[in-house]
Design an enzyme around this catalytic site. Sequence first.
Site, PDB file in Angstrom:
ATOM      1  N   HIS A 177      -7.376  -5.986  -1.095  1.00 57.16           N
ATOM      2  CA  HIS A 177      -6.152  -5.233  -0.789  1.00 57.16           C
ATOM      3  C   HIS A 177      -5.138  -6.017   0.042  1.00 57.16           C
ATOM      4  CE1 HIS A 177      -4.024  -1.455  -0.806  1.00 57.16           C
ATOM      5  NE2 HIS A 177      -4.070  -1.300   0.494  1.00 57.16           N
ATOM      6  N   ASP A 221      -9.184  -5.229  -5.562  1.00 59.61           N
ATOM      7  CA  ASP A 221      -8.338  -4.309  -4.808  1.00 59.61           C
ATOM      8  C   ASP A 221      -8.752  -2.855  -4.996  1.00 59.61           C
ATOM      9  OD1 ASP A 221      -6.061  -3.253  -3.452  1.00 59.61           O
ATOM     10  OD2 ASP A 221      -4.794  -4.847  -4.283  1.00 59.61           O
ATOM     11  N   SER A 261       0.841  -1.189   0.000  1.00 59.64           N
ATOM     12  CA  SER A 261       0.000   0.000   0.000  1.00 59.64           C
ATOM     13  C   SER A 261       0.886   1.253   0.000  1.00 59.64           C
ATOM     14  CB  SER A 261      -0.975  -0.057   1.180  1.00 59.64           C
ATOM     15  OG  SER A 261      -2.069   0.800   0.991  1.00 59.64           O
TER      16      SER A 261
END
Length: 305
Positions: A277, A250, A110
């Site tokens: 994610h 995602d 991320s």
Amino acid sequence: MAVAADDKGLVPFGEYQTWYRVTRPAGAGLPALVVVHGGPGSTHDYLLNLAGLADHGWPVVHYDQIGNGGSTHLPDRGADFWTVELFLAELDNLLRSLGVADDYVLFGHSWGGPLVARHAATRPAGLRGLVIADAPASYPLWLDEARRLRQALPAGVNETLTRHEQAGTTDSQEYFTAMRVFYDRHVCRVTPWPRDYLASFMEIANDPTVYLTMNGPSEFHVIGTLRDWSVVDCLADIEVPTLVLSGRHDEATPATLQPYLDRVPGARWVVFEESSHLPHLEEPERFTEVLLEFLTELKGKGAHG
């Protein structure tokens, strides 16, 4: 799974401290896999199962970025303190302090993805490979895609989110309930949420200073200092083998990842069909297989130096 740390501690970072843990394999000689968590303002906890790679011979380093978890908390610092440069300096300091700067692989998840990309673009001599997981190359792209994903939520959800964002009431229960609809679809599709992810989620809630300052009140409402940040301009400078990962559902959509694939020489992309994610928690067995395949290729190319 080798999740017991062989070493935990604090390394000085200027006048502050960075908490770390190292999980070492029985053998030696392979580069350390340094795990860089998301947020900014999250913690290592939700990525803890990567320590299992030590069973396959890879030392694994986790750490909490300054401002959260076991590292120094600074709730009174403002936006001028919480900068990308601060976290790049912290990563450099950690690599040197743990003695792995001459031989390491980076895994950035991320927000950790563009952070490690920026680091890799400086062409550090000891970096052997790069994994960019579920990560945008540009926050303007991230926001564009977040708007699109929000509009596809069930009727009324986006309207509720927008109403609270405009009113400044994003700390309300109604906003949290609507936010969970997005999270359960695009952040973590495992229910109930895994313990490790809950641990990091609660750590952010315990001290949201960094998250609120740099990101905002939620994954999809980025109004902090990162809202205009991008690493697209430096991606062509990355020279090490690079693996890009994402989930089919995602919040880091293909559009947010595309600059890595277009600009990083030889970058490869793997999509986890049943994940959003957090594919390392949503499809852990396949995730481990994919990551080990990449690491084994690095070893074959002489990643051990």
